[in-house]
Scaffold this motif. Structure first.
Motif, mmCIF file in Angstrom:
data_model
loop_
_atom_site.group_PDB
_atom_site.id
_atom_site.type_symbol
_atom_site.label_atom_id
_atom_site.label_comp_id
_atom_site.label_asym_id
_atom_site.label_seq_id
_atom_site.Cartn_x
_atom_site.Cartn_y
_atom_site.Cartn_z
ATOM 1 N N MET A 86 0.826 -1.197 0.000
ATOM 2 C CA MET A 86 0.000 0.000 0.000
ATOM 3 C C MET A 86 0.869 1.259 0.000
ATOM 4 O O MET A 86 0.530 2.241 -0.646
ATOM 5 C CB MET A 86 -0.935 -0.035 1.201
ATOM 6 N N ARG A 87 1.969 1.217 0.733
ATOM 7 C CA ARG A 87 2.879 2.366 0.789
ATOM 8 C C ARG A 87 3.425 2.702 -0.603
ATOM 9 O O ARG A 87 3.526 3.864 -0.963
ATOM 10 C CB ARG A 87 4.019 2.069 1.774
ATOM 11 N N GLN A 88 3.759 1.656 -1.368
ATOM 12 C CA GLN A 88 4.273 1.873 -2.721
ATOM 13 C C GLN A 88 3.207 2.526 -3.608
ATOM 14 O O GLN A 88 3.513 3.442 -4.374
ATOM 15 C CB GLN A 88 4.722 0.548 -3.339
ATOM 16 N N ILE A 89 1.981 2.079 -3.504
ATOM 17 C CA ILE A 89 0.900 2.650 -4.309
ATOM 18 C C ILE A 89 0.691 4.121 -3.932
ATOM 19 O O ILE A 89 0.523 4.975 -4.808
ATOM 20 C CB ILE A 89 -0.404 1.849 -4.154
ATOM 21 N N LEU A 90 0.740 4.422 -2.645
ATOM 22 C CA LEU A 90 0.572 5.803 -2.190
ATOM 23 C C LEU A 90 1.704 6.696 -2.704
ATOM 24 O O LEU A 90 1.467 7.804 -3.174
ATOM 25 C CB LEU A 90 0.486 5.864 -0.660
ATOM 26 N N ARG A 91 2.944 6.170 -2.641
ATOM 27 C CA ARG A 91 4.090 6.934 -3.169
ATOM 28 C C ARG A 91 3.926 7.161 -4.665
ATOM 29 O O ARG A 91 4.098 8.279 -5.168
ATOM 30 C CB ARG A 91 5.405 6.198 -2.896
ATOM 31 N N GLN A 92 3.580 6.101 -5.393
ATOM 32 C CA GLN A 92 3.403 6.226 -6.835
ATOM 33 C C GLN A 92 2.280 7.197 -7.176
ATOM 34 O O GLN A 92 2.409 7.999 -8.104
ATOM 35 C CB GLN A 92 3.123 4.857 -7.464
ATOM 36 N N PHE A 93 1.179 7.107 -6.432
ATOM 37 C CA PHE A 93 0.062 8.014 -6.702
ATOM 38 C C PHE A 93 0.466 9.457 -6.442
ATOM 39 O O PHE A 93 0.136 10.350 -7.226
ATOM 40 C CB PHE A 93 -1.160 7.633 -5.862
ATOM 41 N N THR A 94 1.205 9.698 -5.353
ATOM 42 C CA THR A 94 1.667 11.055 -5.044
ATOM 43 C C THR A 94 2.576 11.582 -6.158
ATOM 44 O O THR A 94 2.406 12.711 -6.629
ATOM 45 C CB THR A 94 2.410 11.081 -3.695
ATOM 46 N N GLN A 95 3.508 10.757 -6.603
ATOM 47 C CA GLN A 95 4.394 11.168 -7.694
ATOM 48 C C GLN A 95 3.609 11.340 -8.991
ATOM 49 O O GLN A 95 3.881 12.261 -9.769
ATOM 50 C CB GLN A 95 5.520 10.143 -7.875
ATOM 51 N N TYR A 96 2.642 10.470 -9.210
ATOM 52 C CA TYR A 96 1.808 10.566 -10.405
ATOM 53 C C TYR A 96 1.022 11.878 -10.406
ATOM 54 O O TYR A 96 0.863 12.515 -11.447
ATOM 55 C CB TYR A 96 0.862 9.363 -10.481
ATOM 56 N N VAL A 97 0.537 12.268 -9.235
ATOM 57 C CA VAL A 97 -0.188 13.534 -9.127
ATOM 58 C C VAL A 97 0.747 14.704 -9.444
ATOM 59 O O VAL A 97 0.355 15.645 -10.154
ATOM 60 C CB VAL A 97 -0.827 13.693 -7.727
ATOM 61 N N LEU A 98 1.989 14.643 -8.965
ATOM 62 C CA LEU A 98 2.955 15.713 -9.275
ATOM 63 C C LEU A 98 3.277 15.752 -10.765
ATOM 64 O O LEU A 98 3.292 16.826 -11.376
ATOM 65 C CB LEU A 98 4.228 15.536 -8.445
ATOM 66 N N VAL A 99 3.527 14.588 -11.341
ATOM 67 C CA VAL A 99 3.788 14.499 -12.782
ATOM 68 C C VAL A 99 2.561 14.968 -13.555
ATOM 69 O O VAL A 99 2.663 15.746 -14.513
ATOM 70 C CB VAL A 99 4.173 13.058 -13.183
ATOM 71 N N GLY A 100 1.406 14.488 -13.115
ATOM 72 C CA GLY A 100 0.171 14.906 -13.756
ATOM 73 C C GLY A 100 -0.058 16.396 -13.646
ATOM 74 O O GLY A 100 -0.573 17.026 -14.568
ATOM 75 N N GLY A 101 0.346 16.972 -12.511
ATOM 76 C CA GLY A 101 0.220 18.417 -12.330
ATOM 77 C C GLY A 101 1.061 19.187 -13.332
ATOM 78 O O GLY A 101 0.604 20.172 -13.919
ATOM 79 N N LEU A 102 2.284 18.712 -13.543
ATOM 80 C CA LEU A 102 3.153 19.365 -14.531
ATOM 81 C C LEU A 102 2.593 19.185 -15.944
ATOM 82 O O LEU A 102 2.511 20.148 -16.712
ATOM 83 C CB LEU A 102 4.570 18.810 -14.443
ATOM 84 N N ALA A 103 2.195 17.957 -16.261
ATOM 85 C CA ALA A 103 1.621 17.697 -17.590
ATOM 86 C C ALA A 103 0.340 18.506 -17.785
ATOM 87 O O ALA A 103 0.100 19.050 -18.863
ATOM 88 C CB ALA A 103 1.349 16.199 -17.766
#
Length: 137
Positions: free
Chosen positions: A1-18
């Motif tokens: 679950m921790r990995q999914i949360l980290r990935q989602f957080t990074q995905y949100v940051l990447v998504g924010g830039l995109a």
């Protein structure tokens, strides 16, 4: 679950830039380029898609389910195109039916598409697939 949360957080940051690239390009193409907002949305969404892919493979996801990078990008692109269709539909509905400004419509649509894109991309491209157990007689 921790990995999914980290990935989602990074995905949100990447998504924010995109999304920032997508949003600014939508505004510039529509307001200064004189392009209809739906055509501008397709162009700007594609720009964001490329940025998102490059950052997802470089920073967000640790595992890549497909070894063939062309196939991986194609599936990433297909999920993006599904997101684009959904984005365009939501943009049209919110703008034409509900009378929202097209930029506000874009914000609402982006929020709704975020979980859709993350879930599909993670499950199809960036997670270990469990092999089915062999059938027992």
């Amino acid at each position: 679950m921790r990995q999914i949360l980290r990935q989602f957080t990074q995905y949100v940051l990447v998504g924010g830039l995109a999304f920032a690239v997508d949003f600014v390009a939508l505004f510039v193409l529509t307001e200064y380029g004189g392009i209809h907002y739906l055509a501008s949305a397709a162009i700007s969404f594609s720009m964001g898609l490329i940025i998102s892919y490059l950052l997802c493979i470089a920073w967000v996801f640790d595992y890549r389910a497909l070894k063939n990078r062309a196939h991986e990008f194609f599936l990433f692109f297909l999920v993006g195109m599904a997101g684009l269709v959904l984005n365009t539909l939501l943009l049209f509905v919110f703008t034409e039916s509900f009378g929202l400004h097209y930029l506000l419509s874009k914000l609402v649509a982006a929020a709704l598409i975020l979980l859709f894109n993350f879930s599909l991309r993670r499950s199809l491209l960036f997670s270990v697939r469990k092999r089915p157990c062999p059938e027992t007689p």
